[in-house]
Motif scaffolding. Sequence first.
Motif, PDB file in Angstrom:
ATOM      1  N   ALA A 199       0.862  -1.295   0.007  1.00 45.03           N
ATOM      2  CA  ALA A 199       0.092  -0.100  -0.069  1.00 45.03           C
ATOM      3  C   ALA A 199       0.873   1.264  -0.170  1.00 45.03           C
ATOM      4  N   GLN A 200       0.458   2.543  -0.561  1.00 44.85           N
ATOM      5  CA  GLN A 200       1.091   3.467  -0.699  1.00 44.85           C
ATOM      6  C   GLN A 200       0.224   4.534   0.255  1.00 44.85           C
ATOM      7  N   THR A 201       0.858   5.201   1.293  1.00 47.59           N
ATOM      8  CA  THR A 201       0.114   5.929   2.071  1.00 47.59           C
ATOM      9  C   THR A 201      -0.499   7.313   1.231  1.00 47.59           C
ATOM     10  N   PRO A 202      -1.465   7.629   1.236  1.00 47.87           N
ATOM     11  CA  PRO A 202      -1.824   8.841   0.431  1.00 47.87           C
ATOM     12  C   PRO A 202      -1.358  10.081   0.839  1.00 47.87           C
ATOM     13  N   GLN A 203      -0.636  10.858   0.039  1.00 44.90           N
ATOM     14  CA  GLN A 203      -0.307  12.144   0.266  1.00 44.90           C
ATOM     15  C   GLN A 203      -0.781  13.125  -0.551  1.00 44.90           C
ATOM     16  N   LYS A 204      -1.175  14.318  -0.142  1.00 42.74           N
ATOM     17  CA  LYS A 204      -1.483  15.487  -0.956  1.00 42.74           C
ATOM     18  C   LYS A 204      -0.632  15.838  -2.063  1.00 42.74           C
ATOM     19  N   SER A 205       0.670  15.766  -1.783  1.00 43.20           N
ATOM     20  CA  SER A 205       1.604  16.343  -2.706  1.00 43.20           C
ATOM     21  C   SER A 205       1.765  15.395  -3.840  1.00 43.20           C
ATOM     22  N   ARG A 207       6.522   5.881   5.431  1.00 44.11           N
ATOM     23  CA  ARG A 207       5.806   4.661   5.968  1.00 44.11           C
ATOM     24  C   ARG A 207       5.761   3.572   4.777  1.00 44.11           C
ATOM     25  N   THR A 208       5.575   4.157   3.289  1.00 42.99           N
ATOM     26  CA  THR A 208       5.316   3.289   2.218  1.00 42.99           C
ATOM     27  C   THR A 208       6.812   2.631   2.146  1.00 42.99           C
ATOM     28  N   ARG A 209       7.797   3.182   2.339  1.00 42.51           N
ATOM     29  CA  ARG A 209       9.264   2.559   2.270  1.00 42.51           C
ATOM     30  C   ARG A 209       9.198   1.451   3.501  1.00 42.51           C
TER      31      ARG A 209
END
Length: 540
Positions: free
Chosen positions: A407-413, A440-442
């Motif tokens: 999973a990829q943690t959502p980031q606004k950027s 966190r994704t790493r």
Amino acid sequence: MNGQTGQGPDRSPAPRTDVCIVGAGPAGALVASRLATAGYDVVVLDAGPRFDPVDRLERMERRIRPAHGPESVWDMGGERDAFTSEGEMYYPLNAARVKGIGGTSLHWQGMVYRLHEADFERLSYDGVTADWPIGYDDMRPYYAEAETELGVSGADDNPFAPPREEPYPMPAFKPSYSDSIFAEACAELGITTHSSPSARNSEAYDGRVPCQGYGTCKPVCPSGAKYDATVHVARAEEAGARVIDRAPVQRLEHDKAGETIEAAVYATPDGEEHRQEARQFVLAAGGIEIPRLLLLSSSTQYPDGLANSSGLVGRYFMDHLAARVGGTVDRETRQNHVGFITTESHQFYDDGGAERGPFKLEFLNYAGPSPVGEALTAGPDAPWGDDLLQDIRDSYGNYLEVTGLCAQTPQKSNRIELNPDVTDDHGNPVPEIHWSLDDRTRRTIEAANERQLAIMDELDAEVEWVVGPDNTGPAFHHMGTTRMGTDPAESVVDPACRTHDLENCWVASSSVFVTGGALNPTLTIAALSLRVADRLEGVL
């Protein structure tokens, strides 16, 4: 029905219709089929062509010949498909998408899962990211419908999956020989393995043949045993829907009050532009092209694009990340390359908490790099003829690989923007992708690698490659660019997938995902699309 004229297909607009759908992939096709069957007037506009099913064998040939890149299989590339990529990581957008009737389902691997219950409530479960405004119970009946519509082969043997009452429409595919090798190692390590549901026929289903075992599922299934959206496009047309190919929508035009969309303006190969008017509009062109279209549709009243009062159109772009470990063992590992995954483990999916996100393990039915492909790139000293045959006998067929989705943690950027300095074949700014990984994704990828290395060590494998945080790549699951929510200041669509700003604009796509989990998104896209169709019937 799709009209014909003496000059070829009729791409002129229909009179004001009940529903105009942008995109003829799984989402658009399911909505069109459901609404047309219910008696509504439906027009579907798609940017790409109709691909002749007869050509699929030739496209499979392209797939297996090293001289052809992935874009060539489904004619991607050039000005029409131009894009730019910025940020920490390059995003190879065209490597795994298709523009045409059927969309990227013509290319996909056919893996289908229900998101876990916790995926809808990650903030509540883990204390990070965000919760969806709907939960698993809201999606549960639509998941069951979607499995029937697509045709899913599976077994109820995954102890980590969310609850279900209905059996899968078809039985699961049997584990492969290499699956049995992994199962032994996982049993020693206390790792539970289970089957993987698949949108391909393990037996004849819905007028389509069982899987023929070509092994080229991604990017082309020649037999039609793997589901693709042309199934529901055909049903929609049989029920009276009009599906117009090679009709890229240039912009959406709203009424004077700015409360509704009046028309989708689309181009045709003859150089003309047309306006398709409708009572309701459904955007189903995927997580890249939907935000791009909304941004292209700016006006004096909406200078930042349509449905963008929150400023979040294009924001929170997510994908799934690859984690892979592969190598060789001193034994044969395969009998036939089946082309898709039959065994997985979701054991470590929901135990990451705030430290890391979900991941799943996948056990590949994999033979390793093709000796022929390696010979073609090795130059004049490469083995050929009898020497190549001996190389194949000596060293081919002893590879194993454990892969996974993280999973990829959502980031606004992370976002999709317009790049005005680069234009497509109609002079429109192309999408620019800003994509990077957070810590966190790493850590999620590192955790998956740790489990994968332990399995390979248990097998006494010689590890030859590791794909981890520093060399990972995307699964090409475009999510999160028109996120769902109850607060118009913090989201683009409401819990019904209707935009907050425009009362007749709906989004059927993984672009509405608030979080992406670590499971392939197509079944959730299909379930949300059936849910959108239900909501539309309530307002038409």
